[in-house]
Design a protein around this motif. Structure first.
Motif, PDB file in Angstrom:
ATOM      1  N   GLY A  92      48.154  42.432  42.695  1.00  0.00           N
ATOM      2  CA  GLY A  92      47.370  41.946  43.836  1.00  0.00           C
ATOM      3  C   GLY A  92      46.108  41.230  43.359  1.00  0.00           C
ATOM      4  N   VAL A  93      45.401  41.844  42.399  1.00  0.00           N
ATOM      5  CA  VAL A  93      44.161  41.232  41.890  1.00  0.00           C
ATOM      6  C   VAL A  93      44.485  39.913  41.185  1.00  0.00           C
ATOM      7  N   LEU A  94      45.583  39.902  40.425  1.00  0.00           N
ATOM      8  CA  LEU A  94      45.952  38.674  39.710  1.00  0.00           C
ATOM      9  C   LEU A  94      46.309  37.561  40.688  1.00  0.00           C
ATOM     10  N   GLU A  95      47.056  37.940  41.726  1.00  0.00           N
ATOM     11  CA  GLU A  95      47.482  36.926  42.699  1.00  0.00           C
ATOM     12  C   GLU A  95      46.276  36.383  43.471  1.00  0.00           C
ATOM     13  N   ASP A  96      45.379  37.296  43.816  1.00  0.00           N
ATOM     14  CA  ASP A  96      44.177  36.910  44.545  1.00  0.00           C
ATOM     15  C   ASP A  96      43.361  35.876  43.743  1.00  0.00           C
ATOM     16  N   GLY A  97      43.292  36.115  42.413  1.00  0.00           N
ATOM     17  CA  GLY A  97      42.731  35.103  41.518  1.00  0.00           C
ATOM     18  C   GLY A  97      41.216  35.000  41.474  1.00  0.00           C
ATOM     19  N   LYS A  98      40.493  35.827  42.277  1.00  0.00           N
ATOM     20  CA  LYS A  98      39.019  35.687  42.284  1.00  0.00           C
ATOM     21  C   LYS A  98      38.409  36.243  41.001  1.00  0.00           C
ATOM     22  N   ILE A  99      39.001  37.319  40.482  1.00  0.00           N
ATOM     23  CA  ILE A  99      38.457  37.953  39.272  1.00  0.00           C
ATOM     24  C   ILE A  99      39.485  37.774  38.160  1.00  0.00           C
ATOM     25  N   ARG A 100      39.085  37.066  37.117  1.00  0.00           N
ATOM     26  CA  ARG A 100      40.004  36.865  35.988  1.00  0.00           C
ATOM     27  C   ARG A 100      39.232  36.867  34.678  1.00  0.00           C
ATOM     28  N   THR A 101      39.852  37.455  33.661  1.00  0.00           N
ATOM     29  CA  THR A 101      39.235  37.424  32.330  1.00  0.00           C
ATOM     30  C   THR A 101      39.496  36.061  31.683  1.00  0.00           C
ATOM     31  N   GLY A 102      38.834  35.836  30.539  1.00  0.00           N
ATOM     32  CA  GLY A 102      38.869  34.531  29.871  1.00  0.00           C
ATOM     33  C   GLY A 102      40.268  34.066  29.507  1.00  0.00           C
ATOM     34  N   ASP A 103      41.131  34.983  29.070  1.00  0.00           N
ATOM     35  CA  ASP A 103      42.484  34.592  28.669  1.00  0.00           C
ATOM     36  C   ASP A 103      43.264  34.015  29.843  1.00  0.00           C
ATOM     37  N   LEU A 104      42.825  34.321  31.079  1.00  0.00           N
ATOM     38  CA  LEU A 104      43.521  33.806  32.268  1.00  0.00           C
ATOM     39  C   LEU A 104      42.711  32.688  32.937  1.00  0.00           C
ATOM     40  N   GLY A 105      41.749  32.171  32.198  1.00  0.00           N
ATOM     41  CA  GLY A 105      40.989  31.021  32.700  1.00  0.00           C
ATOM     42  C   GLY A 105      39.743  31.374  33.497  1.00  0.00           C
ATOM     43  N   GLY A 106      39.396  32.665  33.567  1.00  0.00           N
ATOM     44  CA  GLY A 106      38.198  33.063  34.311  1.00  0.00           C
ATOM     45  C   GLY A 106      37.066  33.440  33.379  1.00  0.00           C
ATOM     46  N   ASN A 107      36.052  34.119  33.929  1.00  0.00           N
ATOM     47  CA  ASN A 107      34.964  34.571  33.050  1.00  0.00           C
ATOM     48  C   ASN A 107      34.545  36.006  33.364  1.00  0.00           C
ATOM     49  N   ALA A 108      35.466  36.764  33.953  1.00  0.00           N
ATOM     50  CA  ALA A 108      35.147  38.164  34.280  1.00  0.00           C
ATOM     51  C   ALA A 108      35.159  39.014  33.009  1.00  0.00           C
ATOM     52  N   THR A 109      34.362  40.081  33.051  1.00  0.00           N
ATOM     53  CA  THR A 109      34.383  41.040  31.942  1.00  0.00           C
ATOM     54  C   THR A 109      35.524  42.037  32.177  1.00  0.00           C
ATOM     55  N   SER A 110      35.790  42.826  31.142  1.00  0.00           N
ATOM     56  CA  SER A 110      36.817  43.874  31.280  1.00  0.00           C
ATOM     57  C   SER A 110      36.426  44.825  32.417  1.00  0.00           C
ATOM     58  N   THR A 111      35.136  45.141  32.495  1.00  0.00           N
ATOM     59  CA  THR A 111      34.662  46.070  33.532  1.00  0.00           C
ATOM     60  C   THR A 111      34.871  45.484  34.922  1.00  0.00           C
TER      61      THR A 111
END
Ligand code: ATP
Length: 347
Positions: free
Chosen positions: A315-334
């Motif tokens: 659900g979080v991946l599909e939503d796409g708002k929070i993503r880590t760098g490997d998925l093109g975002g800049n979210a932290t692990s936390t």
């Protein structure tokens, strides 16, 4: 009353220590909301353990792993450990009597991979083959590596592959296919024995289609026609490579989970390594470990909790708002873990 489990956690090295924490937070959230309860027995293993105590898999760690209901592994910097420091992952696999690793990869809604047509499982032998660690110098100019293939480990791995195929046939309601990967034209004895063991097991499962493929052809076909593959059955090194190909075709190592299940014990680890380039920065994608935790929950018989965790991650991946760098975002692990925790929908 909710069930209760002891999980032996081996955080290991590099991002292993970071992502296992994220996995534990998910387990604790399940417990906090009336789900199963977990106690953790955190034990040392890996390169830093070798530096500290002179061995990368202390006896106490293996004993604790055997005493637990399941083992959760982060990642270990095996490459840096000299031969006298032991082989923590190999030692764990042999000690826990697991010979096969199950590594699923599939296209995930919302994540653009190189293809949108992959949904397969690589079942990889993990104790022998080209990684049997039997190497020697013939003289100063010739190095040899012994490729060990035994009927027992090949048969166990093949049984795991066919069991996966049976489960997938039931889940998906369509025929399953097992593809055994080899290079028997060159490795006539070792892959000859591997294929013989696979064919024997295939005869026990007449309801599952079975084929064999050369490793080179298989690698090319996975890229050109990934939708053809269902369960890929491979020796150690070939399976190592093909499971990374499959992960790359799906959504990358940041989402690739794995399970090593034997008759008495089982351990669970993300496919990725210690990722020294991002270790310590708090930016590793925790999803591979959290999906690995879901595989562990299923092994423990906690299917409902496993479904809850997988639904939250996807659900979080599909939503796409929070993503880590490997998925093109800049979210932290936390931040990624927090988003998954907020999405856990426990009935
Ligand atoms: P090993 O040989 O131990 O499997 P490796 O050399 O194949 O390790 P990894 O440590 O898996 O390599 O890392 C490969 C690349 O993927 C690195 O650039 C790393 O940063 C990236 N990577 C691996 N895991 C993750 C993760 N969980 N989140 C983000 N990036 C990751």
């Amino acid at each position: 009353m909710a069930s209760s489990y002891t999980i032996c956690v081996l955080p290991g090295d590099g991002i292993g220590t970071e992502v296992t924490d994220c996995g534990r937070q998910v387990l604790d959230a399940l417990s906090g909301r009336g789900g199963p309860r977990f106690d953790y027995d955190v034990r040392p293993a890996g390169y830093y353990t070798f530096l500290g105590v002179g061995h990368s898999l202390p006896d106490g760690t293996l004993d604790a792993a055997k005493a637990a209901d399941a083992v959760l592994v982060g990642a270990m910097d095996v490459a840096q450990i000299p031969p006298h420091g032991g082989d923590p992952l190999g030692g764990l696999r042999i000690g826990l009597e697991v010979s096969a690793s199950v590594r699923p990869s599939r296209t995930i809604d919302g994540i653009a991979g190189p293809t949108n047509d992959i949904d397969c499982v690589v079942v990889r032998e993990v104790t022998e083959g080209l990684y049997s660690r039997d190497e020697y110098m013939g003289d100063d100019d010739a190095a040899y590596a012994v490729r060990v293939v035994t009927r027992k480990a090949s048969t166990n791995t093949a049984r795991m592959a066919f069991a996966q195929a049976m489960a997938r046939q039931e889940t998906y309601g369509r025929p399953s296919l097992v593809t055994a990967v080899h290079k028997v034209g060159v490795l006539k004895l070792s892959d000859g024995l591997f294929l013989e063991a696979c064919a024997d097991v295939a005869r026990e499962f007449p309801e599952i289609a079975y084929e064999t493929a050369n490793i080179d052809t298989c690698a090319m076909d996975m890229v050109r026609n990934p939708g053809h593959f269902d369960v890929i059955l491979a020796t150690n090194a070939f399976g190592d490579i093909l499971s990374d190909v499959a992960a790359g075709l799906a959504a990358g190592l940041g989402l690739a989970a794995s399970a090593c299940i034997g008759e008495r014990w089982a351990y669970f680890e993300p496919v990725h390594g210690t990722a020294p380039d991002i270790a310590g920065k708090g930016i590793a994608n925790p999803c591979a470990t959290i999906l690995t935790v879901a595989m562990m929950l299923r092994y423990l018989g906690e299917d409902e909790s496993a479904d809850v965790v997988e639904t939250a991650v996807y659900g979080v991946l599909e939503d796409g708002k929070i993503r880590t760098g490997d998925l093109g975002g800049n979210a932290t692990s936390t931040e990624m873990t927090d988003a998954i925790l907020s999405s856990l929908k426990i009935k």
